[in-house]
Design a protein around this motif. Structure first.
Motif, PDB file in Angstrom:
ATOM      1  N   VAL A   1      69.032   5.778  -2.649  1.00  0.00           N
ATOM      2  CA  VAL A   1      68.398   7.073  -2.866  1.00  0.00           C
ATOM      3  C   VAL A   1      69.365   8.204  -2.541  1.00  0.00           C
ATOM      4  O   VAL A   1      69.460   9.189  -3.281  1.00  0.00           O
ATOM      5  N   GLY A   2      70.105   8.087  -1.464  1.00  0.00           N
ATOM      6  CA  GLY A   2      71.032   9.151  -1.079  1.00  0.00           C
ATOM      7  C   GLY A   2      72.260   9.214  -1.965  1.00  0.00           C
ATOM      8  O   GLY A   2      72.732  10.289  -2.314  1.00  0.00           O
TER       9      GLY A   2
ATOM     10  N   LEU B   1      71.227  11.616   3.861  1.00  0.00           N
ATOM     11  CA  LEU B   1      70.166  12.288   3.115  1.00  0.00           C
ATOM     12  C   LEU B   1      69.116  11.286   2.668  1.00  0.00           C
ATOM     13  O   LEU B   1      67.912  11.557   2.726  1.00  0.00           O
ATOM     14  N   GLY B   2      69.555  10.118   2.232  1.00  0.00           N
ATOM     15  CA  GLY B   2      68.625   9.062   1.824  1.00  0.00           C
ATOM     16  C   GLY B   2      67.729   8.630   2.971  1.00  0.00           C
ATOM     17  O   GLY B   2      66.551   8.330   2.769  1.00  0.00           O
TER      18      GLY B   2
ATOM     19  N   VAL C   1      65.041  11.309   3.361  1.00  0.00           N
ATOM     20  CA  VAL C   1      64.077  11.256   2.261  1.00  0.00           C
ATOM     21  C   VAL C   1      63.176  10.034   2.388  1.00  0.00           C
ATOM     22  O   VAL C   1      61.950  10.134   2.255  1.00  0.00           O
TER      23      VAL C   1
ATOM     24  N   ALA D   1      60.720  10.343   5.228  1.00  0.00           N
ATOM     25  CA  ALA D   1      59.677  11.308   4.892  1.00  0.00           C
ATOM     26  C   ALA D   1      58.658  10.688   3.948  1.00  0.00           C
ATOM     27  O   ALA D   1      57.443  10.829   4.139  1.00  0.00           O
ATOM     28  N   VAL D   2      59.140   9.973   2.933  1.00  0.00           N
ATOM     29  CA  VAL D   2      58.230   9.327   1.984  1.00  0.00           C
ATOM     30  C   VAL D   2      57.400   8.246   2.681  1.00  0.00           C
ATOM     31  O   VAL D   2      56.183   8.155   2.486  1.00  0.00           O
TER      32      VAL D   2
ATOM     33  N   THR E   1      59.102   4.386  -5.037  1.00  0.00           N
ATOM     34  CA  THR E   1      60.164   5.335  -4.693  1.00  0.00           C
ATOM     35  C   THR E   1      61.530   4.791  -5.069  1.00  0.00           C
ATOM     36  O   THR E   1      62.332   5.490  -5.684  1.00  0.00           O
TER      37      THR E   1
ATOM     38  N   ALA F   1      63.861   6.196  -8.089  1.00  0.00           N
ATOM     39  CA  ALA F   1      65.201   6.674  -7.744  1.00  0.00           C
ATOM     40  C   ALA F   1      66.260   5.971  -8.576  1.00  0.00           C
ATOM     41  O   ALA F   1      67.224   6.600  -9.040  1.00  0.00           O
TER      42      ALA F   1
ATOM     43  N   LEU G   1      70.978  11.051  -4.849  1.00  0.00           N
ATOM     44  CA  LEU G   1      70.767  12.494  -4.786  1.00  0.00           C
ATOM     45  C   LEU G   1      72.072  13.275  -4.666  1.00  0.00           C
ATOM     46  O   LEU G   1      72.271  14.266  -5.364  1.00  0.00           O
TER      47      LEU G   1
END
Length: 133
Positions: free
Chosen positions: A72-73, A83-84, A87, A90-91, A110, A114, A122
């Motif tokens: 994801v990051g 960052l991943g 995220v 949080a999800v 998710t 992604a 991201l």
């Protein structure tokens, strides 16, 4: 990243055959990278749960979570997995609060979304982050 070992890792990542032709022991580099990452991940996980046992180590969330954070990051960046991690946590936390029964479904969706819409993650999709050579 500019040390002998760092350059060997980059060479093996980019082209194993060329790295081997230049005198790099590909097998040794791969084993040491795997062992080092397993040691760091295991140490952090043990510190987090204060107890290591088969019931906690083979939990699917903890086995796939680092992979999902990295995907994801964005792979190949320094800040992408960080960052991943933000995220994904949080999800996951939002899913546990809002729809606790469907938490595994939200996790799977998710990562699938992604990989479909942000295959580079991201950081690399939006041009951010420090690129690792």
């Amino acid at each position: 990243m500019r040390s002998r070992y760092g350059l060997a890792l980059i060479a093996v990542r980019d082209d194993e055959m060329a790295a081997s032709a230049n005198g790099i022991d590909v097998f040794r580099v791969k084993i040491s990278a795997f062992a080092g990452s397993a040691f760091i991940a295991g140490s952090l996980y043990t510190y987090y749960i204060f107890h290591v046992g088969p019931d906690s180590v083979f939990d699917l969330d903890w086995m796939l979570l680092p992979l999902m954070m990295t995907v994801v990051g964005g792979t190949g960046t320094l800040l992408g997995p960080i960052l991943g991690a933000f995220v994904m946590y949080a999800v996951f936390d939002l899913a546990r609060i809002v729809v606790p029964d469907y938490h595994p479904v939200i996790s799977g969706l998710t990562i699938i979304l992604a990989m479909l819409f942000l295959p580079n993650g991201l950081m690399r999709s939006f041009g951010g982050g420090v690129r690792v050579v």
